[in-house]
Design an enzyme around this catalytic site. Structure first.
Site, PDB file in Angstrom:
ATOM      1  N   LYS A 271      33.980  57.710  36.567  1.00  0.00           N
ATOM      2  CA  LYS A 271      33.926  56.931  35.319  1.00  0.00           C
ATOM      3  C   LYS A 271      32.509  56.433  35.024  1.00  0.00           C
ATOM      4  CE  LYS A 271      36.820  53.634  36.445  1.00  0.00           C
ATOM      5  NZ  LYS A 271      37.142  54.028  37.819  1.00  0.00           N
TER       6      LYS A 271
ATOM      7  N   ARG B 182      41.956  50.099  47.456  1.00  0.00           N
ATOM      8  CA  ARG B 182      41.595  50.247  46.041  1.00  0.00           C
ATOM      9  C   ARG B 182      42.432  51.343  45.390  1.00  0.00           C
ATOM     10  NH1 ARG B 182      35.567  51.300  46.281  1.00  0.00           N
ATOM     11  NH2 ARG B 182      35.593  51.172  44.020  1.00  0.00           N
TER      12      ARG B 182
ATOM     13  N   ARG C 201      28.138  50.719  49.017  1.00  0.00           N
ATOM     14  CA  ARG C 201      28.872  49.533  48.528  1.00  0.00           C
ATOM     15  C   ARG C 201      29.841  49.087  49.612  1.00  0.00           C
ATOM     16  NH1 ARG C 201      31.297  51.104  42.690  1.00  0.00           N
ATOM     17  NH2 ARG C 201      32.961  49.809  43.481  1.00  0.00           N
TER      18      ARG C 201
ATOM     19  N   ARG D 213      42.263  46.801  33.602  1.00  0.00           N
ATOM     20  CA  ARG D 213      42.736  47.410  34.835  1.00  0.00           C
ATOM     21  C   ARG D 213      44.172  47.006  35.147  1.00  0.00           C
ATOM     22  NH1 ARG D 213      37.598  48.450  37.734  1.00  0.00           N
ATOM     23  NH2 ARG D 213      37.988  49.279  39.800  1.00  0.00           N
TER      24      ARG D 213
ATOM     25  N   ARG E   6      28.723  58.118  48.097  1.00  0.00           N
ATOM     26  CA  ARG E   6      28.106  57.272  47.059  1.00  0.00           C
ATOM     27  C   ARG E   6      27.071  56.319  47.656  1.00  0.00           C
ATOM     28  NH1 ARG E   6      32.500  55.318  42.646  1.00  0.00           N
ATOM     29  NH2 ARG E   6      33.119  53.737  44.148  1.00  0.00           N
TER      30      ARG E   6
HETATM   31  P1  AMP Z   1      34.514  49.138  40.135  1.00  0.00           P
HETATM   32  O1  AMP Z   1      33.040  49.191  40.241  1.00  0.00           O
HETATM   33  O2  AMP Z   1      34.993  49.328  38.727  1.00  0.00           O
HETATM   34  O3  AMP Z   1      35.203  50.060  41.102  1.00  0.00           O
HETATM   35  O4  AMP Z   1      34.949  47.636  40.530  1.00  0.00           O
HETATM   36  C1  AMP Z   1      34.683  47.115  41.816  1.00  0.00           C
HETATM   37  C2  AMP Z   1      35.571  45.914  42.091  1.00  0.00           C
HETATM   38  O5  AMP Z   1      35.325  44.909  41.098  1.00  0.00           O
HETATM   39  C3  AMP Z   1      37.064  46.189  42.011  1.00  0.00           C
HETATM   40  O6  AMP Z   1      37.597  46.721  43.209  1.00  0.00           O
HETATM   41  C4  AMP Z   1      37.598  44.776  41.723  1.00  0.00           C
HETATM   42  O7  AMP Z   1      37.586  43.974  42.881  1.00  0.00           O
HETATM   43  C5  AMP Z   1      36.545  44.239  40.765  1.00  0.00           C
HETATM   44  N1  AMP Z   1      36.891  44.550  39.359  1.00  0.00           N
HETATM   45  C6  AMP Z   1      36.210  45.369  38.509  1.00  0.00           C
HETATM   46  N2  AMP Z   1      36.803  45.423  37.307  1.00  0.00           N
HETATM   47  C7  AMP Z   1      37.893  44.625  37.393  1.00  0.00           C
HETATM   48  C8  AMP Z   1      38.932  44.272  36.484  1.00  0.00           C
HETATM   49  N3  AMP Z   1      38.976  44.762  35.225  1.00  0.00           N
HETATM   50  N4  AMP Z   1      39.901  43.426  36.920  1.00  0.00           N
HETATM   51  C9  AMP Z   1      39.873  42.919  38.161  1.00  0.00           C
HETATM   52  N5  AMP Z   1      38.945  43.215  39.069  1.00  0.00           N
HETATM   53  C10 AMP Z   1      37.951  44.059  38.698  1.00  0.00           C
END
Ligand code: AMP
Length: 212
Positions: free
Chosen positions: A13, A167, A156, A88, A123
């Protein structure tokens, strides 16, 4: 274009959002990046979010919805945006609808789970500026050094294998139902993620009717 990207962690994404943003000249709003920046800067949001991120869980809806209410009202969003990582959950999607911002399209990027796990292990992210890399698909010019700012590249913390499993579970349980949610509104398109970034981009552009 006001676009939502859906997809499991590691589906691509973020990478595709960056490419689309250049093509369409609109910003990418990534809730994950907003939260990780807050973590780096140790803001109250970062401190609150840390335990959720470290466990691979979602930050509570209320917190994320408040952030997005502010962010989507900023000037750079007036001509459109690409949402990477929001909504999400169904309550987040409902909240977005209540903001009265009409979404044009929702694109789900589909990638088989085994490939996701392989991808996530490669990554890397710049510890200073947050730029993203991949050992195989998007390597930095010098190993472990950011092309853009010279910062060190790190894994990360939530890309550790045990956290990735959580996740993916969270994605299946809480985020995947959004495909039905948006399909019911006639907004959903699907793109199949390929091995190479450019091939996925072709699928994404085709699904959205973007580009030549
Ligand atoms: P991502 O980089 O999109 O994979 O997000 C990393 C982490 O940020 C996720 O595993 C969540 O802990 C938090 N996070 C990101 N976007 C959201 C969201 N829309 N709602 C809740 N937690 C989020």
């Amino acid at each position: 274009m006001r676009l939502i990207l859906l997809g499991a962690p590691g589906a691509g994404k973020g990478t595709q959002a960056e490419i689309l943003a250049k093509e369409l000249n609109i910003p990418v709003i990534s809730t994950g990046e907003i939260i990780r920046n807050a973590l780096r800067e140790q803001t109250p949001l970062g401190i609150k979010a840390k335990k959720y991120i470290d466990d691979g869980l979602l930050v509570p809806d209320k917190v994320v919805i408040e952030i997005m209410q502010e962010r989507l009202n900023e000037d750079d969003c007036s001509n459109g945006f690409i949402l990477d990582g929001f909504p999400r959950t169904v309550p987040q999607a409902d909240a977005l609808e209540e903001m009265n911002i009409a979404i044009d399209k929702v694109l789900a990027i589909e990638v088989p789970e085994q490939r996701i796990i392989n991808r996530i292990s490669g990554r890397r992210q710049c510890s200073k500026c947050g730029a993203t890399y991949h050992l195989e698909y998007k390597p930095s010019k010098v190993l472990d050094v950011c092309d853009l700012c010279g910062g060190g590249l790190i894994i990360r913390t939530d890309d550790a294998p045990e956290t990735v499993k959580n996740r993916l579970d969270v994605y299946r349980e809480q985020t995947e139902p959004l495909k039905e949610y948006y399909n019911g509104k006639g907004l959903l398109s699907i793109a199949y993620g390929q091995e190479e970034i450019e091939d996925t981009t072709k699928e994404v552009f085709k699904a959205l009717g973007v580009g030549a």
